[in-house]
Design a protein around this motif. Structure first.
Motif, PDB file in Angstrom:
ATOM      1  N   ASN A   1      18.218   6.593   5.394  1.00  0.00           N
ATOM      2  CA  ASN A   1      17.562   7.158   6.573  1.00  0.00           C
ATOM      3  C   ASN A   1      18.065   8.572   6.805  1.00  0.00           C
ATOM      4  OD1 ASN A   1      19.876   7.023   8.731  1.00  0.00           O
ATOM      5  ND2 ASN A   1      19.855   4.981   7.758  1.00  0.00           N
ATOM      6  N   ALA A   2      17.257   9.360   7.512  1.00  0.00           N
ATOM      7  CA  ALA A   2      17.549  10.777   7.695  1.00  0.00           C
ATOM      8  C   ALA A   2      18.824  11.024   8.508  1.00  0.00           C
ATOM      9  CB  ALA A   2      16.353  11.479   8.346  1.00  0.00           C
ATOM     10  N   PRO A   3      19.062  10.335   9.621  1.00  0.00           N
ATOM     11  CA  PRO A   3      20.295  10.600  10.365  1.00  0.00           C
ATOM     12  C   PRO A   3      21.553  10.370   9.529  1.00  0.00           C
ATOM     13  CG  PRO A   3      18.755   9.366  11.737  1.00  0.00           C
ATOM     14  CD  PRO A   3      18.173   9.390  10.366  1.00  0.00           C
ATOM     15  N   ALA A   4      21.562   9.313   8.737  1.00  0.00           N
ATOM     16  CA  ALA A   4      22.738   9.058   7.903  1.00  0.00           C
ATOM     17  C   ALA A   4      22.911  10.159   6.864  1.00  0.00           C
ATOM     18  CB  ALA A   4      22.614   7.694   7.224  1.00  0.00           C
ATOM     19  N   ALA A   5      21.795  10.646   6.294  1.00  0.00           N
ATOM     20  CA  ALA A   5      21.877  11.706   5.300  1.00  0.00           C
ATOM     21  C   ALA A   5      22.404  12.996   5.922  1.00  0.00           C
ATOM     22  CB  ALA A   5      20.501  11.931   4.665  1.00  0.00           C
ATOM     23  N   ILE A   6      21.947  13.314   7.139  1.00  0.00           N
ATOM     24  CA  ILE A   6      22.410  14.535   7.808  1.00  0.00           C
ATOM     25  C   ILE A   6      23.891  14.428   8.142  1.00  0.00           C
ATOM     26  CG2 ILE A   6      22.175  15.887   9.924  1.00  0.00           C
ATOM     27  CD1 ILE A   6      19.164  15.228   9.846  1.00  0.00           C
ATOM     28  N   GLU A   7      24.311  13.281   8.638  1.00  0.00           N
ATOM     29  CA  GLU A   7      25.724  13.092   8.967  1.00  0.00           C
ATOM     30  C   GLU A   7      26.600  13.221   7.717  1.00  0.00           C
ATOM     31  OE1 GLU A   7      29.195  12.494  10.999  1.00  0.00           O
ATOM     32  OE2 GLU A   7      27.172  12.941  11.767  1.00  0.00           O
ATOM     33  N   THR A   8      26.139  12.636   6.613  1.00  0.00           N
ATOM     34  CA  THR A   8      26.895  12.723   5.362  1.00  0.00           C
ATOM     35  C   THR A   8      26.961  14.167   4.879  1.00  0.00           C
ATOM     36  OG1 THR A   8      26.235  10.483   4.747  1.00  0.00           O
ATOM     37  CG2 THR A   8      27.008  11.912   2.984  1.00  0.00           C
ATOM     38  N   ALA A   9      25.827  14.891   4.976  1.00  0.00           N
ATOM     39  CA  ALA A   9      25.806  16.290   4.550  1.00  0.00           C
ATOM     40  C   ALA A   9      26.796  17.118   5.361  1.00  0.00           C
ATOM     41  CB  ALA A   9      24.387  16.850   4.690  1.00  0.00           C
ATOM     42  N   ARG A  10      26.878  16.853   6.655  1.00  0.00           N
ATOM     43  CA  ARG A  10      27.828  17.592   7.503  1.00  0.00           C
ATOM     44  C   ARG A  10      29.271  17.310   7.064  1.00  0.00           C
ATOM     45  NH1 ARG A  10      24.681  16.192  13.116  1.00  0.00           N
ATOM     46  NH2 ARG A  10      23.332  18.051  13.192  1.00  0.00           N
ATOM     47  N   GLU A  11      29.555  16.042   6.707  1.00  0.00           N
ATOM     48  CA  GLU A  11      30.906  15.707   6.269  1.00  0.00           C
ATOM     49  C   GLU A  11      31.275  16.466   4.992  1.00  0.00           C
ATOM     50  OE1 GLU A  11      31.485  11.539   5.864  1.00  0.00           O
ATOM     51  OE2 GLU A  11      30.711  11.055   7.852  1.00  0.00           O
ATOM     52  N   PHE A  12      30.347  16.493   4.033  1.00  0.00           N
ATOM     53  CA  PHE A  12      30.621  17.234   2.797  1.00  0.00           C
ATOM     54  C   PHE A  12      30.751  18.726   3.079  1.00  0.00           C
ATOM     55  CE2 PHE A  12      28.928  13.467   0.520  1.00  0.00           C
ATOM     56  CZ  PHE A  12      29.915  13.353  -0.451  1.00  0.00           C
ATOM     57  N   ALA A  13      29.899  19.255   3.979  1.00  0.00           N
ATOM     58  CA  ALA A  13      29.917  20.691   4.266  1.00  0.00           C
ATOM     59  C   ALA A  13      31.209  21.127   4.931  1.00  0.00           C
ATOM     60  CB  ALA A  13      28.721  21.058   5.146  1.00  0.00           C
TER      61      ALA A  13
ATOM     62  N   TRP B   1      14.059   7.285   1.058  1.00  0.00           N
ATOM     63  CA  TRP B   1      15.447   7.661   0.807  1.00  0.00           C
ATOM     64  C   TRP B   1      15.638   9.167   0.946  1.00  0.00           C
ATOM     65  CZ3 TRP B   1      19.676   4.521  -0.204  1.00  0.00           C
ATOM     66  CH2 TRP B   1      19.387   3.158  -0.310  1.00  0.00           C
ATOM     67  N   PHE B   2      16.909   9.551   1.162  1.00  0.00           N
ATOM     68  CA  PHE B   2      17.256  10.955   1.364  1.00  0.00           C
ATOM     69  C   PHE B   2      18.478  11.275   0.493  1.00  0.00           C
ATOM     70  CE2 PHE B   2      15.048   9.384   4.995  1.00  0.00           C
ATOM     71  CZ  PHE B   2      14.195  10.416   5.388  1.00  0.00           C
ATOM     72  N   ALA B   3      18.462  12.463  -0.097  1.00  0.00           N
ATOM     73  CA  ALA B   3      19.538  12.871  -0.996  1.00  0.00           C
ATOM     74  C   ALA B   3      20.384  13.958  -0.351  1.00  0.00           C
ATOM     75  CB  ALA B   3      18.969  13.390  -2.318  1.00  0.00           C
ATOM     76  N   VAL B   4      21.705  13.893  -0.611  1.00  0.00           N
ATOM     77  CA  VAL B   4      22.628  14.964  -0.237  1.00  0.00           C
ATOM     78  C   VAL B   4      23.047  15.648  -1.533  1.00  0.00           C
ATOM     79  CG1 VAL B   4      24.828  15.533   0.829  1.00  0.00           C
ATOM     80  CG2 VAL B   4      23.424  13.683   1.767  1.00  0.00           C
ATOM     81  N   ALA B   5      22.868  16.982  -1.586  1.00  0.00           N
ATOM     82  CA  ALA B   5      23.093  17.705  -2.834  1.00  0.00           C
ATOM     83  C   ALA B   5      23.816  19.020  -2.557  1.00  0.00           C
ATOM     84  CB  ALA B   5      21.776  17.965  -3.552  1.00  0.00           C
ATOM     85  N   ILE B   6      24.398  19.580  -3.617  1.00  0.00           N
ATOM     86  CA  ILE B   6      25.100  20.861  -3.561  1.00  0.00           C
ATOM     87  C   ILE B   6      24.432  21.784  -4.549  1.00  0.00           C
ATOM     88  CG2 ILE B   6      27.330  22.017  -3.808  1.00  0.00           C
ATOM     89  CD1 ILE B   6      28.629  19.225  -3.496  1.00  0.00           C
ATOM     90  N   GLY B   7      24.221  23.056  -4.151  1.00  0.00           N
ATOM     91  CA  GLY B   7      23.608  24.007  -5.076  1.00  0.00           C
ATOM     92  C   GLY B   7      22.783  25.034  -4.331  1.00  0.00           C
ATOM     93  N   PRO B   8      21.836  25.662  -5.061  1.00  0.00           N
ATOM     94  CA  PRO B   8      21.495  25.420  -6.461  1.00  0.00           C
ATOM     95  C   PRO B   8      22.395  26.208  -7.421  1.00  0.00           C
ATOM     96  CG  PRO B   8      19.990  27.021  -5.541  1.00  0.00           C
ATOM     97  CD  PRO B   8      20.907  26.624  -4.419  1.00  0.00           C
ATOM     98  N   PHE B   9      22.423  25.761  -8.697  1.00  0.00           N
ATOM     99  CA  PHE B   9      23.239  26.377  -9.732  1.00  0.00           C
ATOM    100  C   PHE B   9      22.406  26.582 -10.994  1.00  0.00           C
ATOM    101  CE2 PHE B   9      26.180  23.345  -7.528  1.00  0.00           C
ATOM    102  CZ  PHE B   9      26.991  24.280  -6.900  1.00  0.00           C
ATOM    103  N   THR B  10      23.006  27.284 -11.926  1.00  0.00           N
ATOM    104  CA  THR B  10      22.530  27.201 -13.297  1.00  0.00           C
ATOM    105  C   THR B  10      23.081  25.899 -13.872  1.00  0.00           C
ATOM    106  OG1 THR B  10      24.455  28.303 -14.257  1.00  0.00           O
ATOM    107  CG2 THR B  10      22.625  29.717 -13.528  1.00  0.00           C
ATOM    108  N   PRO B  11      22.533  25.377 -14.966  1.00  0.00           N
ATOM    109  CA  PRO B  11      23.074  24.136 -15.541  1.00  0.00           C
ATOM    110  C   PRO B  11      24.556  24.237 -15.874  1.00  0.00           C
ATOM    111  CG  PRO B  11      20.920  24.593 -16.473  1.00  0.00           C
ATOM    112  CD  PRO B  11      21.289  25.792 -15.647  1.00  0.00           C
ATOM    113  N   GLU B  12      24.988  25.397 -16.371  1.00  0.00           N
ATOM    114  CA  GLU B  12      26.405  25.558 -16.726  1.00  0.00           C
ATOM    115  C   GLU B  12      27.282  25.535 -15.479  1.00  0.00           C
ATOM    116  OE1 GLU B  12      23.952  27.526 -17.691  1.00  0.00           O
ATOM    117  OE2 GLU B  12      23.777  26.910 -19.801  1.00  0.00           O
ATOM    118  N   GLU B  13      26.817  26.218 -14.416  1.00  0.00           N
ATOM    119  CA  GLU B  13      27.581  26.226 -13.174  1.00  0.00           C
ATOM    120  C   GLU B  13      27.677  24.819 -12.586  1.00  0.00           C
ATOM    121  OE1 GLU B  13      26.186  30.701 -11.689  1.00  0.00           O
ATOM    122  OE2 GLU B  13      25.215  28.891 -10.923  1.00  0.00           O
TER     123      GLU B  13
END
Length: 576
Positions: free
Chosen positions: A32-44, A60-72
Motif C-alpha cells: 500500500n502507498a502509505p507503507a511505501a512512503i513511510e519506508t522511503a522516508r526511513e531509507f532517505a 504494489w509500490f516500490a521503493v528505489a534509489i537512483g537513477p544511475f548508470t548500470p555501472e553506478e
C-alpha cells in the motif's frame, strides 16, 4: 532501521515512463502507498536519491534509489549492502515496471533527473573504504565466540562454496574448519591464523554473496500456484500458466536459457509418481543427472551440453508443489547459489493449487508438447520384433550405428548384441527381464508370389501408442539388381515401419522390412523390401539364438492375427 525482504511483483509494463531509461536500485516493495512512503522516508534518512513508485498494473509500490548508470547501480548496491543500509536481496532494475512517483512530496525531480540534466542527478555517496579493525588473535577469538549457530554455519557454507571446506555444516569450528579458514586467509593476503577477524568474516560473506549481484533475487508470490519462492527477477518474468506449470520466461536481453517453472496441482502419490515419470521425457530435463523418487517428493537433475536443470517437488495434504530451475551450462557458481536461495525460501500456501484448466486452447497444441514444454524425442525411431522367449529384439542395422542409448517401448534400455550392416540387421538385448506374450515363428519353405501379407510396424513412430497393420502382397522373390537376400513387396510402408515383421496370413514371419534409404534410391509408392527368412535365420544362429520355425499353416482370423502382431512388435528408439 528494520530490515525487510524486498518483494517484486512480476508484471508486464504498460507505457514506460521517462525514468525507465535508467537503472534503479530497488530496495523494498509494499502492498500500500502509505507503507511505501513511510519506508522511503526511513531509507532517505540515511541515503540520498530515494523515491517511491507505484508498480504498473498492480496494487504494489516500490521503493528505489537512483537513477544511475548500470555501472553506478552495481557499485552502489555493493557499497550499501556492505554498510548494511539496504536488504541483501535488493536488486537493479531498468524501472520499466515503475508507474507514477508517489514520493518525495512536492515533485518527482529525483526520479526524472535524467531529463533535467546531469547537475540534477542525485548520487549516493560512495562509501569510504573501511579499515580492518585492528583485532588481535585473542580479540578475534572473543568476537568469534559471540557468533550464534546459524552465523557459524553461514561461514562454513561460504568456505565450502569457495572451495576451501568439504566437511559437514555443523557450526563446529574443528580442525577442518580452522584449516579452511587459514587457507582462505592465505589466499586473500592475510596471516593464516585459522581464526577470522570481524572484517575477514564480512569479506568472506561478501564474496559469497557477490555472485548473486545483478540477478535481482527477490521473493515472488504466485497466488494462483500457491507458491512463494525467491527468483532471479532480473532474468525471468511471469509469462503464462499451462497446468501444472507456471512459466517464468527470460526477460528481454537476459540469457535465453534461464527459466523457472513453478509446479502446482492437486493429487496423491500416484500423481506425484506420474509427474516424476513424465518430466523425464521433457527437453528441459536432460537424461544425465541425479534421479531420486521418494514417498512424498522427488528430485530430478538434468545435465546437458546447453543447459542444466534442477526440479524439486513434494506432496503434502493432497497438493503437489515444486519448482524447476533451468540455467545455462557452465555457470555452476551462480546456478548453485540461485538454487540454494530457491530451496531455502520455498513456501506453499495450503489449499491453493493451480486449476487443471486455465486459459483457452491455442493452435500451438501438439503431441510433442506437454504443458507448453517440448517432449524429448529419439533421433531415430524404428520398429522391431521379439525373436526369443527372453525378449531379444530384431531390428534394422541403422539402430546400431551412432546411438548413445537405445530404448524399447516405454524407456526400457537395450544394448546391441550383434549387428550386420551389409544385411541390415541388428539384435538387441533388453536391460531388464521381459516375458513377451508372442515371439516370431519364421515360415519354412518358399512362399508363393502374390501371397497376401501383413506388415506390423510403428508407422507413426509411436504417436498412436500401438503398431499399425499394413496389408499388401509378395511382388518379387528378389531385390533390386537381383539381390537374393531380400524380397519385394507391394505395400505402402512408412519410415517408422522399418524393422517391423512381415507376416503371412497364418501369422508366420516372412521377413524384416528394411528402410527405404538403405537402398540408396527413392522408390515408387507401394514398393518395399524385406530381408528374407534364410538370411535372418543365419544371422540369429550366428548370434547364438535358435529361431523358431514352422511350415505353412492355416490362415488366422483377422482379430487373432492383429493381436499376435501387436504383441510381437516393439517400438525402438535411438537417442543421440
Amino acid at each position: 532501521m528494520k530490515s525487510r525482504t524486498a518483494m517484486t511483483a512480476v508484471l508486464a509494463s504498460l507505457a514506460a515512463p521517462a525514468w525507465a531509461q535508467d537503472t534503479w536500485l530497488q530496495v523494498e516493495a509494499q502492498s500500500n502507498a502509505p507503507a511505501a512512503i513511510e519506508t522511503a522516508r526511513e531509507f532517505a534518512g540515511q541515503i540520498d536519491g530515494v523515491a517511491a513508485f507505484d508498480l504498473n498494473n498492480s496494487s504494489w509500490f516500490a521503493v528505489a534509489i537512483g537513477p544511475f548508470t548500470p555501472e553506478e547501480a552495481a557499485q552502489q548496491r555493493r557499497s550499501l549492502r556492505a554498510r548494511q543500509l539496504i536488504p541483501s536481496d535488493s536488486f537493479t532494475t531498468d524501472g520499466s515496471i515503475f508507474g507514477e512517483a508517489i514520493w518525495p512530496e512536492g515533485g518527482v525531480e529525483t526520479a526524472q533527473a535524467d531529463t533535467l540534466g546531469e547537475a540534477a542527478r542525485v548520487m549516493v555517496p560512495e562509501a569510504e573504504p573501511q579499515q580492518e579493525p585492528q583485532e588481535t588473535l585473542a580479540e578475534a577469538r572473543e568476537s568469534e565466540s559471540l557468533l550464534i549457530g546459524p552465523e557459524r554455519e553461514a561461514l562454513q557454507v561460504a568456505l565450502q562454496w569457495a572451495g576451501y571446506y568439504d566437511g559437514p555444516i555443523d557450526a563446529a569450528f574443528g580442525r577442518g574448519t580452522r584449516g579452511s579458514m587459514a587457507e582462505w586467509q592465505a589466499a586473500n593476503g592475510y596471516d593464516d591464523t585459522g581464526v577470522l577477524t570481524t572484517q575477514q568474516r564480512a569479506e568472506l560473506l561478501a564474496q559469497y554473496n557477490a555472485v548473486l549481484d545483478g540477478l535481482g533475487m527477490a521473493n515472488v508470490i504466485d497466488s494462483t500456484a500457491g507458491v512463494t519462492v525467491q527468483m532471479p527477477t532480473e532474468l525471468v518474468a511471469f509469462d503464462r500458466y499451462q497446468p501444472p506449470f507456471a512459466h517464468y520466461e527470460p526477460r528481454n536481453g537476459a540469457d535465453p536459457q534461464a527459466k523457472v517453472l513453478l509446479i502446482s496441482q492437486a493429487g496423491e502419490q500416484a500423481d506425484l509418481y506420474g509427474l516424476y515419470d513424465v518430466m523425464q521425457t521433457l527437453e528441459i530435463v536432460p537424461p544425465e543427472g541425479e534421479r531420486e523418487r521418494r514417498q512424498s517428493g522427488f528430485t530430478l537433475v538434468g545435465q546437458g551440453d546447453d543447459i542444466v536443470s534442477h526440479t524439486e517437488a513434494r506432496l503434502e495434504n493432497g497438493e503437489i508443489k515444486g519448482f524447476t530451475l533451468i540455467w545455462p551450462a557452465g555457470d555452476e557458481d551462480r546456478s548453485t547459489r540461485v538454487l540454494d536461495e530457491m530451496l531455502a525460501s520455498f513456501e506453499t500456501t495450503a489449499g491453493v493449487v493451480m486449476p487443471d484448466e486455465m486459459g483457452e486452447p491455442t493452435e500451438d497444441q501438439s503431441v510433442d508438447l506437454l504443458a507448453g514444454l517440448e517432449i524429448r524425442r529419439p533421433e531415430l525411431v524404428r520398429s522391431g520384433f521379439f525373436v526369443s522367449r527372453r525378449g531379444d529384439v530384431l531390428t534394422t542395422a541403422d539402430v546400431a550405428q551412432g546411438c548413445e542409448r537405445i530404448t524399447l517401448e516405454d524407456g526400457i534400455e537395450a544394448t546391441v548384441t550383434a549387428a550386420d550392416a551389409e544385411r541390415g540387421l541388428a539384435l538387441l538385448e533388453p536391460g531388464q527381464a521381459l516375458a513377451p506374450r508372442q515371439h516370431a515363428t519364421f515360415r519354412e519353405g518358399v512362399p508363393r508370389l502374390n501371397t497376401e501379407v501383413v506388415l506390423s510396424g510403428y508407422s507413426f513412430e509411436g504417436q498412436l501408442g500401438a503398431p499399425s497393420m499394413t496389408y499388401g502382397t509378395l511382388a518379387a522373390m528378389e531385390g533390386l539388381d537381383g539381390a537374393e537376400d531380400v524380397r519385394r513387396y507391394a505395400l505402402e510402408a512408412r519410415p517408422g515401419d522399418a524393422g517391423g515383421p512381415v507376416f503371412d496370413n497364418g501369422g508366420q514371419v516372412l521377413g524384416l522390412l528394411q528402410p527405404e534409404g538403405e537402398l540408396g534410391r527413392s522408390l515408387p509408392d507401394g514398393v518395399a523390401f524385406a530381408t528374407d527368412v534364410d538370411t535372418i535365420e543365419g544371422f540369429l544362429s550366428g548370434a547364438g539364438l535358435t529361431p523358431s520355425t514352422a511350415p505353412l499353416g492355416e490362415d488366422l482370423p483377422l482379430g487373432q492375427m492383429e493381436r499376435r502382431a501387436t504383441d510381437m512388435t516393439v517400438l525402438v528408439g535411438c537417442w543421440r
